[in-house]
Structures are given as structure tokens and as C-alpha cells.
Motif scaffolding. Structure first.
Motif, mmCIF file in Angstrom:
data_model
loop_
_atom_site.group_PDB
_atom_site.id
_atom_site.type_symbol
_atom_site.label_atom_id
_atom_site.label_comp_id
_atom_site.label_asym_id
_atom_site.label_seq_id
_atom_site.Cartn_x
_atom_site.Cartn_y
_atom_site.Cartn_z
ATOM 1 N N PRO A 135 42.084 44.446 32.288
ATOM 2 C CA PRO A 135 42.950 44.277 33.390
ATOM 3 C C PRO A 135 42.410 44.747 34.709
ATOM 4 C CG PRO A 135 43.708 46.203 32.005
ATOM 5 C CD PRO A 135 42.361 45.773 31.419
ATOM 6 N N ASP A 136 42.769 44.155 35.676
ATOM 7 C CA ASP A 136 42.951 44.885 36.986
ATOM 8 C C ASP A 136 44.098 45.938 37.051
ATOM 9 O OD1 ASP A 136 40.720 43.439 37.837
ATOM 10 O OD2 ASP A 136 41.975 41.987 39.024
ATOM 11 N N LEU A 137 43.891 47.160 37.525
ATOM 12 C CA LEU A 137 44.678 48.417 37.596
ATOM 13 C C LEU A 137 45.711 47.743 38.476
ATOM 14 C CD1 LEU A 137 42.475 51.382 37.704
ATOM 15 C CD2 LEU A 137 43.826 50.653 35.712
ATOM 16 N N VAL A 184 54.387 43.952 33.311
ATOM 17 C CA VAL A 184 54.190 45.102 32.838
ATOM 18 C C VAL A 184 55.401 46.064 33.234
ATOM 19 C CG1 VAL A 184 51.818 44.881 32.342
ATOM 20 C CG2 VAL A 184 52.734 45.977 34.493
ATOM 21 N N ALA A 185 56.053 45.585 34.297
ATOM 22 C CA ALA A 185 56.908 46.679 35.099
ATOM 23 C C ALA A 185 57.783 45.601 35.900
ATOM 24 C CB ALA A 185 56.484 47.629 35.769
ATOM 25 N N ASP A 186 58.917 46.211 36.360
ATOM 26 C CA ASP A 186 59.839 45.711 37.345
ATOM 27 C C ASP A 186 59.078 45.379 38.503
ATOM 28 O OD1 ASP A 186 62.061 44.479 38.348
ATOM 29 O OD2 ASP A 186 62.794 46.450 39.108
ATOM 30 N N GLY A 187 58.909 43.967 38.754
ATOM 31 C CA GLY A 187 58.065 43.361 39.768
ATOM 32 C C GLY A 187 56.562 43.601 39.876
ATOM 33 N N VAL A 188 56.018 44.232 38.640
ATOM 34 C CA VAL A 188 54.579 44.511 38.693
ATOM 35 C C VAL A 188 53.846 43.411 37.441
ATOM 36 C CG1 VAL A 188 52.712 45.979 38.207
ATOM 37 C CG2 VAL A 188 54.802 46.556 39.857
ATOM 38 N N ALA A 189 52.928 42.792 37.712
ATOM 39 C CA ALA A 189 52.072 41.975 36.796
ATOM 40 C C ALA A 189 50.773 42.361 36.829
ATOM 41 C CB ALA A 189 52.516 40.445 36.846
ATOM 42 N N LEU A 190 50.107 42.336 35.767
ATOM 43 C CA LEU A 190 48.605 42.616 35.904
ATOM 44 C C LEU A 190 47.759 41.414 35.579
ATOM 45 C CD1 LEU A 190 48.169 46.271 34.002
ATOM 46 C CD2 LEU A 190 48.686 45.823 36.432
ATOM 47 N N HIS A 191 46.796 41.191 36.230
ATOM 48 C CA HIS A 191 45.664 40.301 36.095
ATOM 49 C C HIS A 191 44.785 40.834 35.110
ATOM 50 C CE1 HIS A 191 43.009 37.074 37.174
ATOM 51 N NE2 HIS A 191 41.940 38.000 37.259
ATOM 52 N N ALA A 192 44.509 40.046 33.755
ATOM 53 C CA ALA A 192 43.992 40.533 32.918
ATOM 54 C C ALA A 192 42.940 39.479 32.053
ATOM 55 C CB ALA A 192 44.515 41.254 31.694
ATOM 56 N N SER A 195 45.695 42.066 40.539
ATOM 57 C CA SER A 195 47.029 42.747 40.086
ATOM 58 C C SER A 195 48.045 42.749 41.180
ATOM 59 C CB SER A 195 46.839 43.885 39.158
ATOM 60 O OG SER A 195 46.199 43.456 37.861
ATOM 61 N N ASP A 196 49.342 43.172 40.900
ATOM 62 C CA ASP A 196 50.186 43.191 41.908
ATOM 63 C C ASP A 196 49.965 44.726 42.387
ATOM 64 O OD1 ASP A 196 51.544 40.873 41.747
ATOM 65 O OD2 ASP A 196 52.960 41.543 40.228
ATOM 66 N N LYS A 197 50.314 44.704 43.817
ATOM 67 C CA LYS A 197 50.166 45.950 44.532
ATOM 68 C C LYS A 197 51.297 46.409 45.449
ATOM 69 C CE LYS A 197 45.486 44.339 45.648
ATOM 70 N NZ LYS A 197 45.736 42.690 44.808
#
Length: 292
Positions: A61-63, A15-23, A69-71
Motif C-alpha cells: 500500500p501507499d501509507l 480502512v478507516a472513517d473517510g480514509v482509503a489506501l491505494h494498494a 492514498s487518502d491524506k
């Protein structure tokens, strides 16, 4: 251990640079995105999601910073600003083929949902908020002894270092405190689900604190700018709230009405975790919202 919503497919969506959401994604029909609260994961929507999936595409999704999701590390106030987290939600929906969707959030997820709807009115068709006030108003109404109920807000608003160390040193006791205190019906969060929540929170202390820290800083700035410009939520809005406004000395409905002209504000007798304690009621309210 129950860690998935039965019948839903799971995806990891950039969803963003270096960030993916688990959904979790299930059902077919008009899309509805459901955002979880604290100290939970997307699993809090398990009952409501299964209900809505009968005639909607439901995305849970997990936020950013929570669950699976990525942290990302807190590089500055923007990393966990609700504006950033809201952009994640819009990117997630678009990646799944939905440019316009209904959005519901509980607790922290509701703050993300409000900001998403404010920033992306063409994307969000309907908005539901479960048991929060908008960020700016939350801070405005908390004062005196009554503010003690929000001690965690003040703790996690502190500069990086101390709150993370304190919470990590007793993570299960800290996060479990809220699961115990806020549940009117403890059976609504069975032991196996509670274990999922505690495991997820224990692994996400820095990002959870960063999320709360943003709400004492940049999120307030964004709300103030909207209020000064007279911006409002243009879509139909439903707010479900515990009947705690009068006890704390403010009119929650009036506060919400200033932001949302097309408002249904409903006081409920359920506990804070209403999507787990009374899922049929919450699903019914969401379905009613979607007809407006």
C-alpha cells in the motif's frame, strides 16, 4: 512513466472513517505486507514484491498521507500517529481476507510496521525493519553535531505552518535532496521512478509533515508507555541496517535487542534504499525470516 508494479492488481481499500489506501496486490500464498519509506511510495518495493509474489500474496500500500492514498487533514496528534497508521494496515489486510500476515517496512514504513506489530501481535506473524531505529531510541541517540544528518526530523517536528510553507516552496529540491544523499547507487532509482516519487511528495507536503510531527510527539509517548510496561515484540524480527551505528556512537543491535528477543540484526553495505539497490538480498532476508 512507471507508476505501477507490473503484474499486480490495484485496489482502493477503505480502512478507516473517510480514509482509503491505494494498494498493489499480487501473487498467491502466505500474505506479506510491505510498507514504503520516505520520500517514496509503494513503488520502492517493485523488485522485492515481484520476487516474493512467486509464492506469497504480496500487498504493497501507499501509507496514509502518501502516494495515491487518502491524506486526511491533521485534526490532532492521532491523525498521523503510527498507532493510527498501523490500524490502517491491519484493516487493509483484513479487508483483503488476511487476519494474520508478515510485515516488512522501510524507513517511515518500518516505524508504522513496528507499532503495528506492537499493537497487534496476533495479526503480525513476522516483522522486518529496514534502516531505522524505533522512534523513542531514534530521538534518544541523536545529539550534538551528529544529529545534523537528521535536520529534517527537527524541521518537520515544528508546529503547523512554517515547515509546510518552507518545504512546499522548494519541494523538489527538498525531497530530491534525500533521494540523492541516501542512495549509494543512484542508478537504483531511475529518472522515471524518481519523477513518480517527487510528484507524489509534492502533492502531499502537509500530510508528510504531519507524519513526521507525530513522531516527535505522540509516537514517542506510545513507545515510552510500552517501555515502562516492559512490552516487547513477540514475533521473529529481522532488522537490516546500514553500518552507521558505530559512526554515530551507539550499538544499534543492543537497542533493537531490548525490543525484540527473537532478533536477527544484520549490518549491510547497501545504501539506505536497499530494497531498490539490492532487492535480491532483501528478498532473501525476508524469505529467511518467514521460515523462523
Amino acid at each position: 512513466m512507471t507508476s505501477v508494479i507490473p503484474g499486480f492488481e490495484y485496489q482502493r481499500v477503505p480502512v478507516a472513517d473517510g480514509v482509503a489506501l491505494h494498494a498493489a496486490v499480487g501473487g498467491t500464498g502466505r500474505p506479506v505486507v510491505l510498507l514504503h519509506g520516505f520520500p517514496q511510495t509503494h513503488l520502492m518495493w517493485r523488485h522485492v514484491a515481484a520476487d516474493l509474489a512467486a509464492d506469497h500474496t504480496v500487498i504493497c500500500p501507499d501509507l496514509r498521507g502518501y502516494g495515491a492514498s487518502d491524506k486526511p487533514a491533521e485534526a490532532g496528534p492521532d491523525t498521523y500517529a503510527k498507532r493510527t497508521m498501523g490500524a490502517d494496515v491491519v484493516a487493509l489486510a483484513r479487508a483483503l481476507g488476511h487476519d494474520r500476515f508478515a510485515l516488512a517496512g522501510h524507513d517511515r514504513g518500518a516505524l508504522v510496521a513496528i507499532r503495528t506489530a506492537m499493537d497487534h501481535p496476533r495479526a503480525v506473524s513476522h516483522l522486518a525493519s529496514l534502516d531505522v531505529l524505533p522512534t523513542l531510541d531514534m530521538w534518544d541517540v541523536m545529539h550534538g553535531a551528529s544529529a545534523a544528518v537528521g535536520f529534517h526530523l527537527y524541521l518537520m517536528a515544528q508546529p503547523p505552518g512554517l515547515p509546510e510553507r518552507m518545504i512546499a516552496a522548494s519541494a523538489d529540491a527538498f525531497f530530491g535532496h534525500f533521494l540523492d544523499l541516501w542512495a549509494r547507487d543512484p542508478a537504483a532509482i531511475p529518472a522515471e521512478v524518481r519523477a513518480v516519487y517527487l510528484d507524489a511528495c509534492r502533492a502531499a507536503v502537509p500530510s508528510i509533515v504531519a507524519d513526521y510531527r507525530a513522531s516527535a510527539g505522540i509516537d514517542v509517548e506510545h513507545d515510552r508507555a510500552d517501555r515502562a510496561a516492559g512490552r516487547q515484540l513477540q514475533m521473529p524480527v529481522t532488522v537490516l541496517q546500514q553500518n552507521w551505528g558505530a559512526a554515530l556512537g551507539f550499538d544499534a543491535a543492543a537497542i533493537w535487542r531490548a525490543w525484540a528477543p527473537d532478533l536477527r540484526h544484520e549490518l549491510v553495505e547497501h545504501g539506505h534504499f536497499m530494497a531498490e539497490e539490492a532487492p535480491a538480498d532483501v528478498a532473501e532476508e525476508l524469505r529467511a525470516l518467514l521460515t523462523r
